[in-house]
Design a protein around this motif. Structure first.
Motif, PDB file in Angstrom:
ATOM      1  N   ASN A  26      -5.030   4.454  -6.179  1.00 30.30           N
ATOM      2  CA  ASN A  26      -6.010   4.897  -5.189  1.00 30.30           C
ATOM      3  C   ASN A  26      -6.220   3.783  -4.159  1.00 30.30           C
ATOM      4  O   ASN A  26      -6.204   2.595  -4.488  1.00 30.30           O
ATOM      5  CB  ASN A  26      -7.321   5.267  -5.885  1.00 30.30           C
ATOM      6  N   ALA A  32     -10.876   2.283  -8.075  1.00 28.67           N
ATOM      7  CA  ALA A  32     -10.588   3.226  -9.145  1.00 28.67           C
ATOM      8  C   ALA A  32     -11.813   4.101  -9.406  1.00 28.67           C
ATOM      9  O   ALA A  32     -11.723   5.330  -9.485  1.00 28.67           O
ATOM     10  CB  ALA A  32     -10.180   2.484 -10.409  1.00 28.67           C
ATOM     11  N   ASN A  85      -4.587   0.437  -8.068  1.00 20.55           N
ATOM     12  CA  ASN A  85      -5.634   0.692  -7.086  1.00 20.55           C
ATOM     13  C   ASN A  85      -5.879  -0.585  -6.273  1.00 20.55           C
ATOM     14  O   ASN A  85      -5.632  -1.689  -6.750  1.00 20.55           O
ATOM     15  CB  ASN A  85      -6.925   1.109  -7.786  1.00 20.55           C
ATOM     16  N   ASN A 113      -9.014  -2.552  -8.915  1.00 20.89           N
ATOM     17  CA  ASN A 113      -8.911  -2.021 -10.270  1.00 20.89           C
ATOM     18  C   ASN A 113     -10.192  -2.344 -11.029  1.00 20.89           C
ATOM     19  O   ASN A 113     -10.291  -3.369 -11.716  1.00 20.89           O
ATOM     20  CB  ASN A 113      -7.702  -2.639 -10.979  1.00 20.89           C
TER      21      ASN A 113
END
Length: 204
Positions: A63, A67, A89, A92
């Protein structure tokens, strides 16, 4: 389930703008059994209002921002949210910022799932943030924790989110003159002291 490629600008979920694969303003949600939240244009999972859903055994992958993000000062991450994986991500971890407007407890729910300060975090007067053993709190550049209420932490680490870590890459923790009784027991605070934080009107 797999939820992916969402998070475009600028959705409104029940009056809240949140660019994410999955948004929840309720605790009446369970995400489990290798569910995959991935490739969002911003965040994987966003929690708002007093949401504290059950999230176990799931993956948050690639992402573009966080996250998981706690959007409001009432949203929380349950201590039973175990077995989740965060990989690829931009951040994270569980992103936090703003003002905690309710009592909160942060628990260690995985070795790779820290709480990450995106911006300054304030513990509101009359409220308590409890940080349990094993929790890592990582501050992005220039961020700090302002305690106007209470901060009770045991066996936790407050550190920088910078890689590699370096002194002064976040601003640390400050307690207001009117803060409630607080206890730091066996904690580590490191890599703070960067220029130029202001704690309740004092540069330190």
């Amino acid at each position: 389930v797999t939820i992916e490629y969402a998070g475009g600008c600028c959705p409104s979920f029940f009056g809240t703008q949140a660019e994410a694969d999955l948004f929840s303003a309720t605790s009446n949600l369970t995400v489990q059994n290798n569910s995959i939240i991935q490739n969002s244009a911003l965040d994987g999972l966003v929690l708002d209002q007093a949401a504290a859903p059950a999230v176990t055994g799931s993956q948050f992958l690639n992402n573009d921002q966080c996250a998981i993000r706690l959007l409001s000062g009432d949203a929380s991450w349950q201590s039973g949210n175990l077995g989740n994986t965060v990989t690829g991500n931009q951040t994270n971890g569980i992103c936090v910022a703003g003002t905690l407007t309710s009592n909160q407890t942060w628990a260690a729910t995985g070795p790779d799932l820290p709480f990450v300060l995106l911006n300054d975090l304030t513990v509101q007067s009359g409220k308590t943030l409890t940080v349990q053993p094993g929790v890592q709190v990582r501050g992005k550049s220039g961020t700090q924790i302002n305690v106007a209420g209470a901060l009770n932490a045991t066996g936790a680490t407050f550190t920088t989110a910078a890689e590699p870590p370096a002194p002064g890459t976040w601003h640390g923790i400050g307690f207001a003159p009117t803060a409630s009784p607080s206890v730091l027991d066996g904690v580590t605070i490191e890599y703070a002291g960067g220029c130029c934080p202001s704690f309740f009107g004092t540069q330190a």
